[in-house]
Design an enzyme around this catalytic site. Structure first.
Site, PDB file in Angstrom:
ATOM      1  CG  HIS A  85      11.911  21.943  11.926  1.00  0.00           C
ATOM      2  ND1 HIS A  85      10.988  22.921  12.212  1.00  0.00           N
ATOM      3  CD2 HIS A  85      11.254  20.766  12.099  1.00  0.00           C
ATOM      4  CE1 HIS A  85       9.841  22.363  12.543  1.00  0.00           C
ATOM      5  NE2 HIS A  85       9.968  21.044  12.478  1.00  0.00           N
ATOM      6  CG  HIS A  97       7.851  16.685  10.407  1.00  0.00           C
ATOM      7  ND1 HIS A  97       7.873  16.036  11.614  1.00  0.00           N
ATOM      8  CD2 HIS A  97       8.112  17.982  10.697  1.00  0.00           C
ATOM      9  CE1 HIS A  97       8.125  16.897  12.590  1.00  0.00           C
ATOM     10  NE2 HIS A  97       8.287  18.090  12.059  1.00  0.00           N
ATOM     11  CD  GLU A 130       5.968  21.333  12.188  1.00  0.00           C
ATOM     12  OE1 GLU A 130       7.082  20.781  12.048  1.00  0.00           O
ATOM     13  OE2 GLU A 130       5.554  21.747  13.291  1.00  0.00           O
TER      14      GLU A 130
HETATM   15 CO    CO Z   1       8.423  19.881  13.179  1.00  0.00          CO
END
Ligand code: CO
Length: 134
Positions: free
Chosen positions: A7, A79, A130
């Protein structure tokens, strides 16, 4: 090491307004907001055919995205999340190469119920990364 893009997370000041942009202007299906007090954010998910977008709104006093929104008043990409098969192996390999893992270095359970880690943006082209074990 990294696999699919899981994502892209966008920090916003007002998740209702931001959800409307994605729903009405961009024609996407946006989930109802979910409060995640343990992460200091309220989140909506937007499932696209090839990945997800997450909109993050600060929740509570110590939200990790408050400072980001002070610098980025209109919101912005906070992120990117890449999938890994083995998060501990990935962490150890990255640390051995000198990359900085945020927090205490141990994976936490992320927004999707899977172990995640964050990597220092200064080590990754100015982007907070991440990692999520899938
Ligand atoms: Co995230």
């Amino acid at each position: 090491m990294i696999g699919r893009l899981n994502h892209v997370a966008i920090a916003v000041k007002d998740i209702k307004t931001a959800s409307a942009v994605y729903e009405k202007t961009l024609g996407a299906v946006v989930t109802a907001p979910v409060a995640q007090p343990e992460h200091g954010v309220t989140v909506v998910f937007i499932n696209l055919p090839n990945t997800k977008i997450e909109l993050l709104e600060p929740l509570g006093a110590g939200s990790p995205i408050t400072k980001f929104l002070e610098k980025n008043a209109d919101g912005g990409i906070h992120h990117v999340c890449y999938e890994v098969d083995d998060i501990l192996a990935a962490r150890d390999q990255l640390k051995a190469g000198g990359a900085r893992v945020l927090g205490d270095g141990n994976p936490k359970i992320g927004a999707h119920g899977k172990p995640v880690l964050f990597l220092h943006p200064k080590d990754f082209c100015g982007t907070l990364v991440e990692l999520e074990q899938v």
